[in-house]
Design a protein around this motif. Structure first.
Motif, mmCIF file in Angstrom:
data_model
loop_
_atom_site.group_PDB
_atom_site.id
_atom_site.type_symbol
_atom_site.label_atom_id
_atom_site.label_comp_id
_atom_site.label_asym_id
_atom_site.label_seq_id
_atom_site.Cartn_x
_atom_site.Cartn_y
_atom_site.Cartn_z
ATOM 1 N N ASP A 68 0.861 -1.193 0.000
ATOM 2 C CA ASP A 68 0.000 0.000 0.000
ATOM 3 C C ASP A 68 0.898 1.244 0.000
ATOM 4 O OD1 ASP A 68 -1.836 1.990 0.381
ATOM 5 O OD2 ASP A 68 -2.718 1.165 2.222
ATOM 6 N N ASP A 69 0.803 2.037 -1.065
ATOM 7 C CA ASP A 69 1.676 3.221 -1.138
ATOM 8 C C ASP A 69 0.890 4.524 -0.994
ATOM 9 O OD1 ASP A 69 0.369 3.194 -3.550
ATOM 10 O OD2 ASP A 69 2.149 3.638 -4.753
ATOM 11 N N ARG A 70 -0.331 4.417 -0.434
ATOM 12 C CA ARG A 70 -1.086 5.664 -0.218
ATOM 13 C C ARG A 70 -0.568 6.347 1.041
ATOM 14 N NH1 ARG A 70 -6.760 3.866 0.727
ATOM 15 N NH2 ARG A 70 -5.522 2.454 2.004
ATOM 16 N N TYR A 71 -0.509 7.663 0.990
ATOM 17 C CA TYR A 71 0.021 8.401 2.140
ATOM 18 C C TYR A 71 -0.958 8.359 3.302
ATOM 19 C CZ TYR A 71 3.131 11.756 4.327
ATOM 20 O OH TYR A 71 4.037 12.347 5.167
ATOM 21 N N PHE A 72 -2.266 8.403 2.961
ATOM 22 C CA PHE A 72 -3.300 8.396 3.995
ATOM 23 C C PHE A 72 -4.175 7.154 3.835
ATOM 24 C CE2 PHE A 72 -2.690 12.986 2.883
ATOM 25 C CZ PHE A 72 -2.037 13.353 4.052
ATOM 26 N N SER A 73 -4.812 6.744 4.939
ATOM 27 C CA SER A 73 -5.696 5.584 4.804
ATOM 28 C C SER A 73 -7.139 5.944 5.176
ATOM 29 C CB SER A 73 -5.178 4.439 5.674
ATOM 30 O OG SER A 73 -4.938 4.924 6.973
ATOM 31 N N ASP A 74 -7.453 7.244 5.235
ATOM 32 C CA ASP A 74 -8.797 7.683 5.638
ATOM 33 C C ASP A 74 -9.868 7.226 4.637
ATOM 34 O OD1 ASP A 74 -8.174 10.518 7.554
ATOM 35 O OD2 ASP A 74 -6.633 9.506 6.400
ATOM 36 N N ALA A 75 -11.104 7.163 5.162
ATOM 37 C CA ALA A 75 -12.231 6.731 4.322
ATOM 38 C C ALA A 75 -12.514 7.726 3.189
ATOM 39 C CB ALA A 75 -13.466 6.580 5.194
ATOM 40 N N TYR A 76 -12.334 9.010 3.468
ATOM 41 C CA TYR A 76 -12.602 10.042 2.446
ATOM 42 C C TYR A 76 -11.285 10.718 2.081
ATOM 43 C CZ TYR A 76 -17.281 9.416 4.350
ATOM 44 O OH TYR A 76 -18.462 8.875 4.790
ATOM 45 N N GLN A 77 -10.890 10.597 0.827
ATOM 46 C CA GLN A 77 -9.661 11.255 0.352
ATOM 47 C C GLN A 77 -10.029 11.974 -0.936
ATOM 48 O OE1 GLN A 77 -6.041 8.859 0.495
ATOM 49 N NE2 GLN A 77 -7.085 7.325 1.731
ATOM 50 N N VAL A 78 -10.192 13.281 -0.832
ATOM 51 C CA VAL A 78 -10.768 14.062 -1.933
ATOM 52 C C VAL A 78 -10.163 15.469 -1.949
ATOM 53 C CG1 VAL A 78 -13.026 12.920 -2.088
ATOM 54 C CG2 VAL A 78 -12.658 14.667 -0.357
ATOM 55 N N MET A 79 -10.322 16.144 -3.069
ATOM 56 C CA MET A 79 -9.928 17.554 -3.161
ATOM 57 C C MET A 79 -11.131 18.335 -3.670
ATOM 58 S SD MET A 79 -6.738 17.889 -2.276
ATOM 59 C CE MET A 79 -6.182 19.414 -2.999
ATOM 60 N N PRO A 80 -11.326 19.583 -3.174
ATOM 61 C CA PRO A 80 -12.457 20.373 -3.690
ATOM 62 C C PRO A 80 -12.282 20.601 -5.200
ATOM 63 C CG PRO A 80 -11.044 21.674 -2.215
ATOM 64 C CD PRO A 80 -10.512 20.289 -2.185
ATOM 65 N N ARG A 81 -13.307 20.233 -5.959
ATOM 66 C CA ARG A 81 -13.163 20.221 -7.424
ATOM 67 C C ARG A 81 -12.760 21.584 -7.991
ATOM 68 N NH1 ARG A 81 -14.126 16.904 -11.413
ATOM 69 N NH2 ARG A 81 -15.105 15.315 -10.112
ATOM 70 N N HIS A 82 -13.280 22.656 -7.419
ATOM 71 C CA HIS A 82 -12.955 23.988 -7.944
ATOM 72 C C HIS A 82 -12.038 24.758 -6.997
ATOM 73 C CE1 HIS A 82 -15.842 23.109 -11.009
ATOM 74 N NE2 HIS A 82 -16.733 22.830 -10.069
ATOM 75 N N GLY A 83 -11.379 24.033 -6.101
ATOM 76 C CA GLY A 83 -10.400 24.660 -5.214
ATOM 77 C C GLY A 83 -10.991 25.027 -3.867
ATOM 78 N N TYR A 84 -10.085 25.273 -2.904
ATOM 79 C CA TYR A 84 -10.518 25.604 -1.545
ATOM 80 C C TYR A 84 -11.162 26.994 -1.477
ATOM 81 C CZ TYR A 84 -7.990 21.616 0.404
ATOM 82 O OH TYR A 84 -7.564 20.352 0.719
ATOM 83 N N THR A 85 -10.592 27.963 -2.201
ATOM 84 C CA THR A 85 -11.100 29.333 -2.075
ATOM 85 C C THR A 85 -12.559 29.409 -2.513
ATOM 86 O OG1 THR A 85 -8.888 30.190 -2.368
ATOM 87 C CG2 THR A 85 -10.673 31.739 -2.744
ATOM 88 N N ARG A 86 -12.886 28.682 -3.573
ATOM 89 C CA ARG A 86 -14.274 28.654 -4.050
ATOM 90 C C ARG A 86 -15.195 28.090 -2.952
ATOM 91 N NH1 ARG A 86 -17.773 30.647 -5.316
ATOM 92 N NH2 ARG A 86 -19.462 30.059 -6.693
ATOM 93 N N LEU A 87 -14.687 27.036 -2.289
ATOM 94 C CA LEU A 87 -15.445 26.427 -1.179
ATOM 95 C C LEU A 87 -15.729 27.477 -0.093
ATOM 96 C CD1 LEU A 87 -14.376 23.070 0.554
ATOM 97 C CD2 LEU A 87 -15.147 25.006 1.858
#
Ligand SMILES: Cc1cc2nc3c(=O)[nH]c(=O)nc-3n(C[C@H](O)[C@H](O)[C@H](O)COP(=O)(O)OP(=O)(O)OC[C@H]3O[C@@H](n4cnc5c(N)ncnc54)[C@H](O)[C@@H]3O)c2cc1C
Length: 375
Positions: free
Chosen positions: A179-198
């Motif tokens: 397993d070469d993933r850095y994190f093992s959390d259930a949700y691993q996502v990025m805001p589609r239009h960026g954080y500032t938009r969020l």
């Protein structure tokens, strides 16, 4: 008259502002001394049109369904699993250390069971895991500690791992599988239009006013409000009366190249070479298509914006003195990474902010989350 003056428009301040306004019908003024919302999670398009994170790469990961569900009101997501390589002995190998890391480095062909036995054979007996060094040498031995951890930690913190709390490295996994993933959390996502938009969507509510480029001390006495939510540094709030809480800072050097991609993964760590600790290529995180690519190099340093609280016992004791003052200060709620002098991930700050908001509103967190979202 505002019900709340919220100091800081990062995740802590913005979640409080949104829930107090949209969830509890309060009138909120958000003040930030920076020229933008988003705090350290702020991102923007640079001169070449590439989406970059101004204060270092921010990857969203959480096990909390509540936090993920709440933030999903303000953004769509893109699935992203973070992978990091470390440059060691002239090769790029997965970090956290896994089966492939060892097999590539040692030119071996170990199985998971054999790797487990290998770690046991090289691990040093440690009576009490007090420091960061104890944790690592007690897990994987001194040779791997020297290659991957010692110099990286020295660069990152300006301190040897033997001078840092065990907590700094105790969460770093060591795997015997592939397993070469850095994190093992259930949700691993990025805001589609960026954080500032969020953030913009989160704060877009008729009960929320925003004042940027403003230190709260400039307006505190002239704008009437009932209570304050403070997300800035706790020692600064009290005029550093017991002394400065130590922070580690970073200098970011951005570089744009005339190639669509440079690195095989988003982040490459450099434990032993160079003054910088790691290099991040943003397009891996954002999924943006572009003929050019932007990378950021991180140079740790002592002076500058406060980024990482330095985890040493004497600092924890100093913080406790400020914490006591904070608890005795009526009408001010301290929340977020700077106000509680803790290294928190984004999701932990959101959770902390939701919990505080429920307490302020006198409702359970689940109830707080039921009320309608902004916008
Ligand atoms: C380099 C780096 C990388 C990180 N990467 C990740 C990651 O990949 N994933 C993850 O989950 N977390 C990451 N984090 C942690 C993440 O940045 C924090 O969890 C998050 O930013 C904390 O939000 P906050 O609202 O508490 O603080 P901040 O985002 O720092 O917001 C506080 C705000 O208060 C404002 N402020 C302070 N004093 C005043 C004042 N006197 N008047 C007015 N405004 C004031 C500041 O300008 C700031 O905007 C990273 C942190 C660092 C340093």
């Amino acid at each position: 008259m505002f019900d709340y003056l919220v100091v800081g428009a990062g995740f802590a301040g913005s979640v409080l502002a949104e829930r107090l306004a949209a969830g509890a019908g309060k009138r909120v003024l958000v003040v930030d001394r920076r020229p933008h919302v988003g705090g350290n999670a702020y991102d923007h398009y640079n001169d070449d049109g590439i989406l970059v994170h101004r204060y270092g790469p921010h990857i969203f990961h959480t096990d909390s369904k509540d936090v993920f569900g709440y933030l999903s009101r303000f953004t769509e997501w893109r699935h992203y699993q973070h992978r990091v390589l470390a440059s060691v002995d002239g090769r790029l190998v997965p970090i956290p250390i896994n089966l492939d890391t060892i097999n590539v480095l040692h030119n071996s062909n170990l199985t998971s069971a054999e790797l487990e036995s290998y770690f046991q054979s090289v691990a040093e007996p440690v009576v009490e895991r007090r420091t960061s060094e104890d944790v690592i040498v007690g897990k994987i031995g001194r040779a791997l500690y020297e290659k991957f951890f010692r110099n990286y930690t020295r660069k990152q913190w300006g301190l040897d791992p033997s001078q840092l709390d065990a907590a700094v490295t105790s969460r770093v996994p060591v795997r015997t599988n592939r397993d070469d993933r850095y994190f093992s959390d259930a949700y691993q996502v990025m805001p589609r239009h960026g954080y500032t938009r969020l953030f913009e969507r989160m704060l877009d509510h008729p009960n929320i006013k925003i004042l940027l480029n403003t230190d709260y001390r400039e307006v505190q006495k002239i704008i009437p409000y009932r209570e304050m939510v403070y997300t800035g540094p706790v020692d600064a709030f009290f005029g550093h009366r017991f002394g400065h809480l130590p922070y580690r800072s970073l200098e970011f050097r951005f570089e744009t190249v005339d190639r669509p991609k440079v690195q095989p993964v988003a982040v490459i760590n450099y434990p032993n070479e160079y003054d910088y600790t790691r290099v991040t290529e943003f397009k891996h995180l954002t999924g943006q298509e572009h003929a050019k690519s932007t990378l950021v190099y991180e140079y740790p340093k002592d002076e500058g914006d406060p980024y990482y609280p330095v985890p040493r016992p004497e600092n924890a004791i100093l913080y406790q003195r400020y914490e006591k003052l904070a608890q005795a200060t009526t009408g001010v709620h301290f929340v977020g990474r700077l106000a509680t002098y803790k290294y928190y991930n984004l999701d932990q700050v959101v959770a902390q902010a939701l919990t505080l908001c429920a307490k302020i509103a006198g409702v359970r967190r689940a109830q707080l989350l039921q009320t309608a979202a902004t916008g």
